[in-house]
Write a protein that holds these residues in place. Structure first.
Motif, short mmCIF file in Angstrom:
data_model
loop_
_atom_site.label_atom_id
_atom_site.label_comp_id
_atom_site.label_asym_id
_atom_site.label_seq_id
_atom_site.Cartn_x
_atom_site.Cartn_y
_atom_site.Cartn_z
N SER A 55 47.69 35.27 50.89
CA SER A 55 48.30 34.14 50.18
C SER A 55 49.34 34.54 49.14
CB SER A 55 47.21 33.33 49.48
OG SER A 55 46.62 34.12 48.47
N SER A 56 49.42 35.81 48.80
CA SER A 56 50.32 36.33 47.76
C SER A 56 49.97 35.76 46.39
CB SER A 56 51.79 36.04 48.10
OG SER A 56 52.63 36.66 47.15
N ILE A 57 48.68 35.56 46.16
CA ILE A 57 48.26 35.04 44.86
C ILE A 57 47.42 36.09 44.13
CG2 ILE A 57 46.98 33.25 43.63
CD1 ILE A 57 47.73 31.35 45.93
N ALA A 58 46.18 36.24 44.51
CA ALA A 58 45.26 37.08 43.73
C ALA A 58 45.30 38.56 44.13
CB ALA A 58 43.85 36.54 43.84
N THR A 59 45.00 38.83 45.38
CA THR A 59 44.84 40.23 45.81
C THR A 59 46.13 41.02 45.64
OG1 THR A 59 43.20 39.48 47.39
CG2 THR A 59 44.01 41.71 47.66
N SER A 60 47.24 40.47 46.08
CA SER A 60 48.50 41.21 45.96
C SER A 60 48.89 41.40 44.50
CB SER A 60 49.62 40.53 46.75
OG SER A 60 49.91 39.25 46.23
N THR A 61 48.51 40.46 43.64
CA THR A 61 48.82 40.60 42.22
C THR A 61 48.04 41.77 41.62
OG1 THR A 61 49.29 38.25 42.01
CG2 THR A 61 48.78 39.44 39.97
#
Length: 100
Positions: free
Chosen positions: A11-17
């Motif tokens: 989603s490019s929200i939590a994990t990638s952050t």
């Protein structure tokens, strides 16, 4: 132009952050001046065209565009195999800086 590392998750929200922050810190600690960008898997191809990364780091099974190294970034979450991924990441960035 400094090298860009693209970090991608579903989603490019939590994990990638979380991973992007760790990648920035690691690269800075090792003296590399890089840009770290984020993307979802669905937007990865268009983001690649925009930022021209030297490396793509992913948290799942995706196919990278031809010619761009891809590393699985889940060791930044689990800690298992993290040192090896850091070593590979540094080698790829160094190669990009050397024009390779």
């Amino acid at each position: 132009m400094k090298p860009t590392i693209l970090v991608c998750c579903a989603s490019s929200i939590a994990t990638s952050t979380v991973i992007a922050v760790k990648v920035r810190e690691i690269m800075e600690d090792r003296g590399f001046d890089v840009t770290v960008a984020q993307s979802s898997f669905a937007e990865m191809s268009s983001k690649v065209e925009m930022v021209h990364p030297c490396l793509i780091m992913v948290t799942g099974a995706v196919t990278a565009p031809v010619g761009i190294p891809l590393l699985v970034a889940t060791p930044f979450l689990t800690g298992i195999g993290k040192d090896k991924v850091i070593e590979q990441m540094c080698e790829i960035v160094q190669s990009a800086l050397s024009g390779g």
